[in-house]
Enzyme design. Structure first.
Site, PDB file in Angstrom:
ATOM      1  N   GLY A 173       0.819  -1.218   0.000  1.00  9.20           N
ATOM      2  CA  GLY A 173       0.000   0.000   0.000  1.00  9.20           C
ATOM      3  C   GLY A 173       0.842   1.253   0.000  1.00  9.20           C
ATOM      4  CG  ASN A 174      -0.453   4.720  -1.427  1.00  5.42           C
ATOM      5  OD1 ASN A 174      -1.121   5.542  -0.806  1.00  5.42           O
ATOM      6  ND2 ASN A 174      -0.921   4.068  -2.492  1.00  5.42           N
ATOM      7  NE  ARG A 175       4.761   7.835   3.983  1.00  6.99           N
ATOM      8  CZ  ARG A 175       4.752   9.165   3.895  1.00  6.99           C
ATOM      9  NH1 ARG A 175       3.943   9.878   4.637  1.00  6.99           N
ATOM     10  NH2 ARG A 175       5.550   9.786   3.053  1.00  6.99           N
TER      11      ARG A 175
END
Ligand SMILES: Cc1cc2nc3c(=O)[nH]c(=O)nc-3n(C[C@H](O)[C@H](O)[C@H](O)COP(=O)(O)O)c2cc1C
Length: 389
Positions: A192-194
């Protein structure tokens, strides 16, 4: 409309706000905290609102289409967040059922304090709208974020909140994507990412405020979707792609989500047990949703892409992306910085268009969202004119 005034230096600016609201034809009921009385007497607001001071003995019984608190001190903000009702403003706020707009004004350290940050989040999560604060010199000579928004800006927001059906985007369908997709590795793990989704949520709220019919595709949002917006949960790139393509005929598409460029080639439906062995994962490029949308673009649609990249090269890549992907605008934000971009309340962006670029200085995401929607609207109007001939 109820106008709550709490005890900050900016109370003097609330006089101008009440004057502007009355001039714009609103019926204003001023409510003043005891601390605010130390700055500007309630009688001043009553006179500006052309009301008799005895007209509002029970603020919790007042019915109003809008509550505005300007200035909103750190103290009043905390009271509103926690539901205290110990003075005219907090009591009226707790009983109020319509939209609420808050214009915070305080020392930058008070604004930055984790307690205030948490209170702001709490209010936003209940659909309370904030206007400002802006950055600049405070009355005590400090620099930073904490200045109350100007009365003209607050008036504009009040007008928009009261008349969503007459907004500049009334009758338009707007599709917004927000958050960060998660690509499953197995039953519990993901790549995923932030991205928190704050920017996209702010864009959806802004479009709604301007009267649009808004659908928000939310990928793992850390913040609640705004009221009045259709929210569809799209946790993975495949979900987001499917739902976005199903709405590819929207008048305006704002692709603010951080969609994964790569996803695991193989995802197990079960949890991979811990066996001490290395786990090699092959990542494959995902389908480019922005490009897909651009290929299906209907006449007149404004398609806005976002480039979450880092540094000067990032901006150059954003310029290349504008042409390569055939979109109307690219909004570049530098996600290499900790104070803006991913998972931050503020952003600083460059809006890259075919006929120029506009830098939007660091500001709360709500303000940045308004600037982006302004640019998109300009293009929508341009298309409208072009198709009229
Ligand atoms: C000169 C002066 C200026 C102040 N300005 C602010 C301000 O801008 N913002 C703020 O949050 N508090 C400010 N305060 C502190 C508030 O007045 C104080 O927290 C008070 O309890 C707020 O009460 P209220 O929120 O009920 O109006 C100031 C205090 C003084 C004495």
């Amino acid at each position: 409309m109820l106008v709550g005034v709490s005890g900050g230096i900016a109370a003097y600016k609330a006089c101008e706000l009440v004057r502007l609201l009355v001039k714009a034809g609103h019926e204003v009921v001023p409510l003043v905290t005891p601390a605010a009385e130390g700055f500007v007497r309630a009688a001043t607001f009553d006179a500006l609102a052309r009301r008799s001071p005895t007209q509002e003995p029970y603020p919790h019984l007042a019915r109003a289409d809008l509550l505005v608190v300007a200035p909103c001190t750190a103290n009043t903000l905390a009271k509103l967040a926690h539901g205290l009702a110990d003075n005219l403003v907090s009591e009226a706020a707790l009983a109020h059922e319509g939209p609420t707009l808050v214009a915070p004004a305080m020392n930058p350290r008070m604004w930055a304090h984790p307690a205030t940050r948490a209170n702001v989040e709490r209010l936003r999560s209940r659909g309370v709208e904030l206007v400002g604060p802006g950055e600049g010199d405070t009355a005590e000579g400090e620099q930073g974020v904490g200045r109350m928004a100007e009365p003209e800006e607050i008036l504009e927001r009040c007008t928009a909140l009261l008349r969503p059906n007459n907004g500049s985007l009334h009758g338009k369908r707007v599709l917004v994507t927000a958050g960060g997709t998660r690509e499953p590795l197995d039953a519990v793990r993901y790549v995923g990412n932030r991205s928190s989704g704050r920017m996209g949520v702010a864009l959806a709220a802004e479009a709604r405020r301007r009267g649009a019919e808004v659908t928000l595709l939310g990928a793992n949002l850390a913040v609640p979707p705004p009221p009045g917006v259709e929210h569809v949960d799209t946790p993975t790139t495949a979900d987001l792609e499917r739902e976005a393509l199903a709405r590819a005929d929207a008048d305006l598409v704002l692709m603010a989500a951080a969609v994964a460029d790569y996803a695991p080639a193989h995802a197990s439906l079960e949890k991979r047990p811990k066996d001490g062995e290395p786990w090699r994962v092959e990542l494959r490029p995902t389908r480019d949703v922005l490009r897909e949308l651009s290929q299906r673009r209907t006449n007149g649609q404004v398609l806005v892409g976002f480039a979450a990249d880092t540094g000067r090269r990032g901006l150059e890549r954003a310029r290349e992306k504008l042409h390569a992907k055939g979109v109307s605008l690219i909004v570049f934000n530098d996600v290499g910085r900790g104070d803006i971009g991913f998972d931050a309340a503020e952003n600083e962006v460059t809006i890259v268009g075919r006929d120029g670029e506009r830098r939007v200085a660091k500001a709360p995401k709500e303000r940045v969202a308004a600037e982006i929607v302004d640019e998109a609207e300009r293009l929508l109007e341009g298309h409208g004119r072009a198709s009229a001939h």
